[in-house]
Scaffold this motif. Structure first.
Motif, short mmCIF file in Angstrom:
data_model
loop_
_atom_site.label_atom_id
_atom_site.label_comp_id
_atom_site.label_asym_id
_atom_site.label_seq_id
_atom_site.Cartn_x
_atom_site.Cartn_y
_atom_site.Cartn_z
N ILE C 144 0.89 -1.18 0.01
CA ILE C 144 0.12 0.29 0.12
C ILE C 144 0.89 1.27 -0.32
O ILE C 144 0.53 1.98 -0.84
CB ILE C 144 -1.02 -0.01 1.17
CG1 ILE C 144 -1.73 -1.37 0.66
CG2 ILE C 144 -1.72 1.40 1.16
CD1 ILE C 144 -2.88 -1.57 1.98
N PRO C 145 1.87 1.32 1.02
CA PRO C 145 2.65 2.66 0.88
C PRO C 145 3.55 2.90 -0.50
O PRO C 145 3.51 3.82 -0.95
CB PRO C 145 3.65 2.42 2.10
CG PRO C 145 3.02 1.36 2.95
CD PRO C 145 2.08 0.63 2.03
N LEU C 146 3.96 1.68 -0.75
CA LEU C 146 4.55 1.81 -2.29
C LEU C 146 3.64 2.16 -3.34
O LEU C 146 4.09 2.97 -4.19
CB LEU C 146 5.36 0.23 -2.55
CG LEU C 146 6.67 0.16 -1.80
CD1 LEU C 146 7.02 -1.45 -2.34
CD2 LEU C 146 7.53 1.09 -1.84
N TYR C 147 2.43 1.68 -3.36
CA TYR C 147 1.56 2.06 -4.08
C TYR C 147 1.34 3.46 -4.24
O TYR C 147 1.37 4.27 -5.41
CB TYR C 147 0.32 1.40 -4.14
CG TYR C 147 -0.74 1.69 -5.22
CD1 TYR C 147 -1.03 1.01 -6.18
CD2 TYR C 147 -1.62 2.64 -4.84
CE1 TYR C 147 -1.58 1.43 -7.34
CE2 TYR C 147 -2.71 2.99 -5.79
CZ TYR C 147 -2.79 2.40 -7.01
OH TYR C 147 -3.76 2.61 -7.93
N ILE C 148 1.15 4.23 -3.15
CA ILE C 148 1.03 5.54 -2.59
C ILE C 148 2.10 6.40 -3.16
O ILE C 148 2.13 7.28 -3.76
CB ILE C 148 0.63 5.72 -1.24
CG1 ILE C 148 -1.01 5.01 -1.13
CG2 ILE C 148 0.60 7.30 -0.88
CD1 ILE C 148 -1.22 4.94 0.46
N LEU C 149 3.44 5.95 -2.86
CA LEU C 149 4.73 6.39 -3.29
C LEU C 149 4.87 6.60 -4.72
O LEU C 149 5.01 7.49 -5.28
CB LEU C 149 5.67 5.60 -2.68
CG LEU C 149 7.41 6.16 -3.08
CD1 LEU C 149 7.63 7.26 -2.48
CD2 LEU C 149 8.22 5.24 -2.67
N PHE C 150 4.48 5.60 -5.59
CA PHE C 150 4.55 5.47 -6.73
C PHE C 150 3.54 6.30 -7.53
O PHE C 150 3.61 6.76 -8.51
CB PHE C 150 4.62 3.91 -7.23
CG PHE C 150 5.90 3.11 -6.82
CD1 PHE C 150 7.23 3.76 -7.10
CD2 PHE C 150 5.95 1.98 -6.65
CE1 PHE C 150 8.26 3.03 -6.73
CE2 PHE C 150 6.86 1.07 -6.21
CZ PHE C 150 8.28 1.81 -6.16
N ALA C 151 2.36 6.19 -7.02
CA ALA C 151 1.36 6.97 -7.45
C ALA C 151 1.81 8.55 -7.43
O ALA C 151 1.52 9.36 -8.36
CB ALA C 151 -0.06 6.98 -6.61
N LYS C 152 2.30 9.05 -6.28
CA LYS C 152 2.54 10.45 -6.06
C LYS C 152 3.77 10.81 -7.28
O LYS C 152 3.72 11.89 -7.65
CB LYS C 152 3.33 10.45 -4.55
CG LYS C 152 2.26 10.98 -3.73
CD LYS C 152 2.52 11.24 -2.26
CE LYS C 152 1.52 11.66 -1.16
NZ LYS C 152 2.31 11.64 -0.09
N LEU C 156 3.06 5.10 -11.43
CA LEU C 156 1.94 4.03 -11.93
C LEU C 156 1.68 3.84 -13.32
O LEU C 156 1.79 5.06 -14.17
CB LEU C 156 0.71 4.42 -11.25
CG LEU C 156 0.65 4.06 -9.70
CD1 LEU C 156 -0.77 4.16 -9.12
CD2 LEU C 156 1.27 2.89 -9.17
#
Lengths: 461, 306, 296
Positions: C144-152, C156
Motif C-alpha cells: 500500500i505505501p509503495l503504491y501510494i509512493l509510486f502514485a505520487k 503508476l
C-alpha cells in the motif's frame, strides 16, 4: 398526452430527423474526406477549426467485441464529427475491472477523461473520485427533466449531477418457449407470480440421481443471486435518503433469503454452484454460443434487458420471450426489479474534463447514439424524448415498449450511494452463508447491514 | 533463518586499513538505498496508515487511532474467517507438501535411471506461469467436463464439485499448491544425496531395519533442508494470493478467502487503504510470530555437521 | 544398481539367498519406477490437458466422455487467441518487463553480494542479518505505501515500479550469491592486491568472472519470476495498453467466459517460452536451487 404536447413532440421528432439527416451528411462528408486522403483532419475542416486546436479525449469502455464494439465505434465517430475540437481515443477495459481500474488510475494521476459505468459507479464521488458535472449542466442548460426520474436520481450525488446517463437497464424474466412446449406448458402463459415461477420451473428440471443438474427449469440463484432485483420484487428498499443511510425491509429480505434457501435445499447449494460454473467462467458463457441461455439448459432466468439482443446473436434459433420479473404477491412495495442507469462519468483530476463532459453529454443526448447504439445493446435511452422516438416503437423484438412503458416507471432504482458495491457484496455473502451453511437469515442480514453502514461512514471520511 | 557461512577473519582483530567500511559500504550502498526506500519507508508508512482512514484519491490520511484494529478484532467476521482459512491452508499444505516431496525426493535418490527426466517432470509445474496454471486448473476441475471428473465419469463415479463446493474448494487449492512444489523436491533431493552412503552401510552391519534407518539417519541428516523448506513454505503460504484470487476469488461462501485475498480486496476493491494497512500489520506480526516459534522449536533440532 | 551389476556378472553361481536378495532389489526398483511414473504422469496431465483442449473446436469442449486426444483438430485456436486479445502487445510487455528486471537483478545483486562476501568491514554481519530478516516482511505490508509512493511520483501505469526496485538488490539473491562467492578462494584476492589491484578491480576482474554460475542462476530465477509475476502488474499496471500476459490472460477469461479452446491456446503460448528456456538452462537451474538449499 394532450393534443398540444403531441404536436410539440412531433415537431421535436421532425427536427431530430433533420438532425439525423445532417449527421448522415457530415458522416458521408467525412468518409469522402478520408478517401481523399485528408484523414483525421477532416473533422476539423468540417467544423472550421484548425487541426492543431484539437484536444484529446480518452474514453474507457468495455465494448471490445462484436456488435456492441461496432456500435460504440459508430458513436465515437459521430462525436468526432459533431465536436471537431475534440479527438476521441477509445480504450477497451474489461467490464469487471473498469471501476477499480479507473479509481486506481485516478489515484495515480492518469485517469481517462470519461468512462462507462453504472448507477453504482456514481458512489465513487464519496471518495472524491469523480468530477462534479453540475457546473457543466448548468452552464450548458442541459434539460434534466428529460431523464427518467429514477435515472436522474442515480446521476446525482448529494444533489449534484456527477454522471450523464446514456441508457437505463431494466430486468426481464426470460423464458425459453421451446422448452416450455416440450414440458407441455403453454408458452403463451409464462409465470406471472413467484408461486407460478416455482411451479413451472420445477416441471422443467432434469436432475440425475447423484444430484448432477442436467438441465434447469428455474433457480433464483442462477445465473446469479440478482439480489438487488429479487429484493425489490420481494418488497425491500436499500437506501433511505432522508436518513442518509442504508435501510432494508428486513421482513422482505428474510423472505427472499428463505426462498433462496429452499432452492439450495432442493438441489444442494453446491450442485447449483457446480451447474453455474460448468458451462463457462464467471460470465456463464454469455459471450459464446455455449452459454446455458443459448443451448436450452435453462428455461427461466432473470437478466438485464441488455441480454435481449445477445440472444439473437449467440442463440439465434432459441424461441424465447420476456416479461417483467414476477413479484411477491403478498409484498406491499414490491417492484419489477431495479433499474440501473448506464452512465458516462468524468474522473476527478483528469486532463480534459471539458472533453470528458462533452462526450458524456453527447452520449446521453444524441439521437444517433440512442438509435444506433443503445437500442442494439437492448437498453432504453435514459432521456424520455429519445425513448419516445418512433424508431424505438419500430424496433422489432418487442422488448422496447415493454421496457419503456411497463417496467421502467415501476422499478426501484438501484442504489448509487458511496459504498453500494460493498453493500451488494455483503448481501451476497450473507445469502451464500444461508444457502451453503444454513445460517440464520435475520442474523446474517443484520451483520451485513451493520458492516455496510460502517463502510458508508468510512467513505464519508 | 539460515546457517550463515562465517568468514574466519571476522573473528580475528586483523582489520586491514584498506578494508575500512568505505569499500564495503560502496558495494552495499545500492541495497541500503533500496532498503530505506522500498522497505523502511513502507514499513513505517504502513504502520502510520493503519491508524488512519486513508483516502486514496486525495492522499489525505485522517487519524482514527486504534479504530481500525478495534474494528478488525471486534466487528469484522471476514477477518476471522480469512485468518482461519489461511492457517488451515498453511497447515495442510505444509503437511501434504512436506510428506509428498520428501517421498518423491527419496525415490529419486535411489539411483534410479532416467533421473533427469523424472526430476524435470516433478519440477515442470514450477515453469507454468501461475495465471496459465490457475486457468488450466479451473478447466481441469470443471464439475462436469473437466479432466478429473470426466475420467471419473468413465468409471461411473460422480466426482466432487471441487471449486464449486465449500467442502472441497480449499482441498483443491491445497492439492494444486502441492502440484506446484517442485522446488522443494529438488532441495530435498540434494539433501538425500549429501547423506554419506557409509552411514547406511554401517547401519546395515548393525542390522538396522529400513524404518530405523529412516528415523535415525535420514530424517536427522535431512533436517537442514526440512527446516529451510518449512520456514519458506509457511512464509509463502501465509502470503499466498494469486492462485486463489484467480481461481475462486475467495468463494464459494468465503471458503477459500485467504488472508492476502481479503487484504487485497479491502485495499484495491474497496479502497479502504487504512483498514487494509492494519490488516497488513496483523499479517506481519502473525508471520513474525510463527517464524519465531518455528525457530525456537525446530532450529535446536537441526543438525548441520556431518 | 550400477555397483551391483559387475558383482552379478562375476559370480558364476548365485546362492538361493543371493538370488532372493537380487530379486527383492529388482522388485524394489520396479516399484520405485512404477510409483514415479504414476505420479509423473499425474503431474504432467494438466499440461497435456491444456495442449489437448487448446486444439479442440469449441463444440468438442463440453463433451463426455473426455478425450485427451482431440476428435478433430482446430489449430486455428492459436491464431484466434492472438486476435481475441492484444496478445502480441501483452507478449512484448511481458518480455520488456522480464528483460529489464533481469538486468537489474543481475547487476545489483552481484555488486551487493560482493560487498557482503569478499570485503571485510565493520557492521557487515549485522547488516547481512537485516538483509535476511527482510525476507520475512510480507509483500502486503509494503504494497500500500509503495503504491501510494509510486502514485505520487507518477510511476503508476509504467514499468518503473516493477523494474527500478530490482536495481537495488533482493535479499534472496544477495544471500544466494554471497553463499557462492564465499566459496571462491581468498588467495586470488590477495594475489591481486599485491599486484596493486583496487577493490573494484578485484570485483570486476576476479569475482565477476568466477561467479558466472551464480549470476546465471540469479538470471534464470529472475526470468521465471518476472514472466510469472501476477501481483506486481495487477497492482501497478492499470492501463490496458500496459498489461502483461499474466493480466491479459486472466481478463480475457473473465470477459469471454467459456471459450476454453482459445484460452488454453493462449495459456500454452504463455507457458511454452518457459519450457524452452528451461530446456536450455536446466542444469544451472537445478544447481541454483540446490545452492539455496544451503549448507553451512
Amino acid at each position: 398526452m394532450n393534443e398540444k404536447e403531441r404536436k410539440a413532440g412531433n415537431e421535436q421528432q421532425l427536427s431530430r430527423r433533420d438532425l439525423l439527416k445532417m449527421l448522415g451528411g457530415s458522416a458521408a462528408g467525412m468518409s469522402m474526406a478520408k478517401i481523399a486522403g485528408l484523414g483525421g483532419s477532416a473533422a476539423a475542416l468540417l467544423g472550421g477549426m484548425p487541426a492543431g486546436a484539437q484536444s484529446k479525449v480518452e474514453i474507457w469502455t468495455g465494448f471490445g467485441q462484436g456488435r456492441m464494439a461496432d456500435a460504440m465505434q459508430g458513436a465515437i465517430d459521430n462525436f468526432a464529427v459533431e465536436n471537431p475540437e475534440f479527438a476521441p481515443e477509445h480504450i477497451i477495459v474489461p467490464w469487471g475491472e473498469i471501476t477499480d481500474r479507473v479509481i486506481a488510475a485516478t489515484a495515480a494521476g492518469s485517469p481517462p477523461d470519461v468512462h462507462r459505468g453504472w448507477s453504482g459507479t456514481v458512489g465513487n464521488a464519496a471518495i472524491g473520485a469523480l468530477t462534479n458535472l453540475q457546473p457543466y449542466v448548468d452552464a450548458q442548460n442541459v434539460d434534466l427533466s428529460d431523464f427518467w426520474p429514477a435515472t436522474l436520481d442515480q446521476m446525482k450525488f448529494q444533489g449534484d449531477v456527477h454522471a450523464m446517463s446514456i441508457s437505463t437497464i431494466v430486468q426481464f424474466l426470460y423464458y425459453n418457449k421451446d422448452r416450455m412446449r416440450e414440458a407441455g406448458l403453454d408458452p403463451d402463459s409464462p409465470p406471472s407470480t413467484i408461486a407460478e415461477l416455482d411451479e413451472q420451473g420445477a416441471a422443467l428440471n432434469d436432475v440425475s440421481d447423484d444430484g448432477t443438474i442436467n438441465r434447469l427449469g428455474f433457480s433464483p440463484t442462477v445465473p446469479g443471486l440478482q439480489i438487488w432485483d429479487w429484493g425489490a420484487a420481494f418488497g425491500s428498499q436499500y437506501w433511505d435518503e432522508s436518513e442518509g443511510n442504508i435501510a432494508i425491509d428486513e421482513e422482505a429480505m428474510i423472505a427472499l433469503f428463505e426462498w433462496y434457501k429452499s432452492y439450495a435445499d432442493q438441489f444442494g447449494a453446491e450442485n447449483l454452484q457446480a451447474y453455474a460454473s460448468t458451462y463457462g467462467g464467471n460470465n456463464f458463457g454469455r459471450n459464446t454460443p455455449q452459454g446455458i441461455y443459448y443451448t436450452g439448459l435453462i428455461t427461466f432466468w432473470v437478466l438485464g434487458s441488455w441480454s435481449y439482443n445477445d440472444m439473437g446473436e449467440y442463440g439465434p434459433d432459441v424461441d424465447f420471450d420476456v416479461i417483467p420479473i414476477p413479484q411477491l404477491a403478498s409484498a406491499d412495495d414490491s417492484a419489477p426489479g431495479t433499474s440501473n442507469g448506464n452512465m458516462y462519468l468524468v474522473p476527478a483530476n483528469c486532463a480534459n474534463p471539458d472533453g470528458g463532459f462533452a462526450f458524456a453529454n453527447f452520449m446521453s443526448s444524441s439521437p444517433f447514439v440512442a438509435i444506433n447504439k443503445a437500442l442494439p445493446d437492448s437498453v432504453m435511452p435514459s432521456r424520455r424524448s429519445l425513448a419516445n422516438l418512433p424508431e424505438v416503437d419500430e424496433k422489432e423484438g418487442g422488448w422496447t415498449i415493454l421496457a419503456r412503458d411497463e417496467i421502467l416507471p415501476n422499478t426501484l432504482q438501484r442504489p448509487s450511494f458511496g459504498g453500494n458495491g460493498f453493500f451488494g457484496g455483503a448481501l451476497n455473502e450473507a445469502a451464500e452463508n444461508v444457502m451453503f451453511h444454513g445460517a440464520d437469515p435475520a442474523e446474517v442480514l443484520a451483520d451485513a447491514v451493520a458492516r455496510s453502514r460502517r463502510e458508508v461512514e468510512r467513505l464519508r471520511g | 533463518m539460515f546457517k550463515l557461512k562465517r568468514d574466519p577473519a571476522d573473528q580475528s582483530n586483523s582489520w586491514r586499513t584498506d578494508n575500512l567500511p568505505a569499500w564495503g559500504l560502496f558495494f552495499v550502498a545500492p541495497w541500503i538505498i533500496g532498503f530505506l526506500a522500498f522497505t523502511v519507508y513502507p514499513f513505517f508508512a504502513s504502520l502510520y496508515f493503519s491508524f488512519t482512514n486513508f483516502n486514496i484519491i486525495n492522499f489525505s490520511p485522517r487519524w482514527v487511532g486504534l479504530d481500525n484494529y478495534v474494528e478488525l478484532f471486534t466487528a469484522d467476521p471476514i477477518f476471522w474467517i480469512s485468518i482461519g482459512n489461511s492457517i488451515r491452508y498453511a497447515a495442510l499444505l505444509l503437511i501434504f507438501a512436506t510428506v509428498f516431496d520428501i517421498f518423491i525426493a527419496y525415490l529419486l535418490s535411489l539411483n534410479v535411471k532416467f533421473l533427469s527426466i523424472y526430476r524435470t517432470v516433478f519440477f515442470f509445474p514450477v515453469l507454468v506461469p501461475v495465471v496459465a496454471a490457475s486457468l488450466t486448473w479451473i478447466w481441469i476441475l470443471n464439475p462436469r467436463f473437466g479432466l478429473i471428473n470426466g475420467l471419473l465419469d468413465l468409471i461411473g463415479v460422480k466426482g466432487p464439485n471441487w471449486l464449486a463446493s465449500p467442502d472441497t474448494a480449499m482441498l483443491s487449492i491445497i492439492l494444486i499448491a502441492v502440484w506446484g512444489s517442485g522446488r522443494q523436491v529438488i532441495v530435498y533431493l540434494s539433501g538425500f544425496n549429501d547423506i554419506p552412503r557409509s552411514l547406511y552401510e554401517a547401519a546395515d552391519i548393525d542390522g538396522a531395519s529400513g524404518t530405523q534407518k529412516f528415523w535415525r539417519i535420514t530424517l536427522p541428516l535431512l533436517s537442514p533442508q526440512i527446516f529451510f523448506n518449512v520456514v519458506t513454505l509457511i512464509i509463502f503460504s501465509l502470503q499466498s494470493f494469486s492462485e486463489v484470487y484467480i481461481m475462486t476469488g475467495g468463494g464459494p461462501a468465503n471458503s477459500t478467502l485467504l488472508y492476502a485475498v481479503n487484504l487485497y480486496n479491502r485495499a484495491f476493491r474497496d479502497f479502504a487503504m487504512g483498514y487494509a494497512s492494519a490488516l497488513a500489520w496483523i499479517m506481519f506480526l502473525l508471520i513474525l510470530g510463527l517464524t519465531l516459534i518455528i525457530f525456537k522449536f525446530l532450529s535446536g533440532r537441526v543438525i548441520y555437521e556431518r | 544398481m550400477a555397483v551391483l551389476r559387475p558383482a552379478l556378472a562375476n559370480s558364476r553361481a548365485l546362492s538361493a539367498e543371493e538370488r532372493r536378495y537380487f530379486l527383492a532389489r529388482r522388485m524394489k526398483t520396479l516399484l520405485t519406477h512404477a510409483i514415479l511414473i504414476i505420479f509423473g504422469i499425474t503431474f504432467m496431465l494438466p499440461f497435456v490437458w491444456m495442449i489437448s483442449s487448446s486444439l479442440k473446436p469449441n463444440v468438442d469442449i463440453f463433451e463426455l466422455p473426455v478425450r485427451l486426444i482431440p476428435k478433430t483438430y482446430r489449430p486455428e485456436n492459436y491464431i484466434d487467441a492472438t486476435n481475441a486479445i492484444p496478445f502480441w502487445q501483452y507478449l512484448w510487455n511481458s518480455t520488456y518487463y522480464t528483460i529489464f528486471a533481469t538486468i537489474g537483478a543481475v547487476l545489483s545483486n552481484t555488486f551487493i553480494a560482493y560487498g557482503f562476501a569478499r570485503v571485510r568491514w565493520r557492521g557487515r554481519n549485522v547488516l547481512f542479518i537485516i538483509v535476511i530478516a527482510t525476507m520475512m516482511l510480507p509483500f502486503q505490508v509494503r504494497m500500500i505505501p509503495l503504491y501510494i509512493l509510486f502514485a505520487k511520483i507518477g510511476w503508476l501505469n509504467t514499468f518503473l515500479p516493477l523494474i527500478v526496485p530490482n536495481f537495488f538488490g533482493n535479499a534472496f539473491y544477495i544471500f544466494l550469491m554471497r553463499q557462492f562467492m564465499m566459496t571462491l578462494p581468498k588467495e586470488l584476492d590477495d594475489a591481486a592486491r599485491i599486484d596493486g589491484a583496487s577493490e573494484w578491480g578485484i570485483f570486476w576482474r576476479i569475482a565477476v568472472p568466477l561467479s558466472k554460475p551464480a549470476i546465471l542462476t540469479v538470471a534464470i530465477f529472475e526470468i521465471i519470476h518476472t514472466w510469472h509475476d501476477f501481483v506486481g502488474p495487477l497492482v501497478y499496471l492499470r492501463h490496458p495498453t500496459k498489461y502483461t500476459l499474466s493480466i491479459g490472460l486472466r481478463l480475457y477469461f473473465t470477459q469471454y467466459g467459456a471459450e476454453w479452446g482459445l484460452l488454453m491456446a493462449a495459456a500454452a503460448m504463455f507457458t511454452i517460452p518457459m519450457v524452452i528456456f528451461f530446456f536450455f538452462a536446466q542444469r544451472s537451474f537445478i544447481e541454483g536451487i540446490t545452492l539455496t538449499g544451503l549448507k553451512g
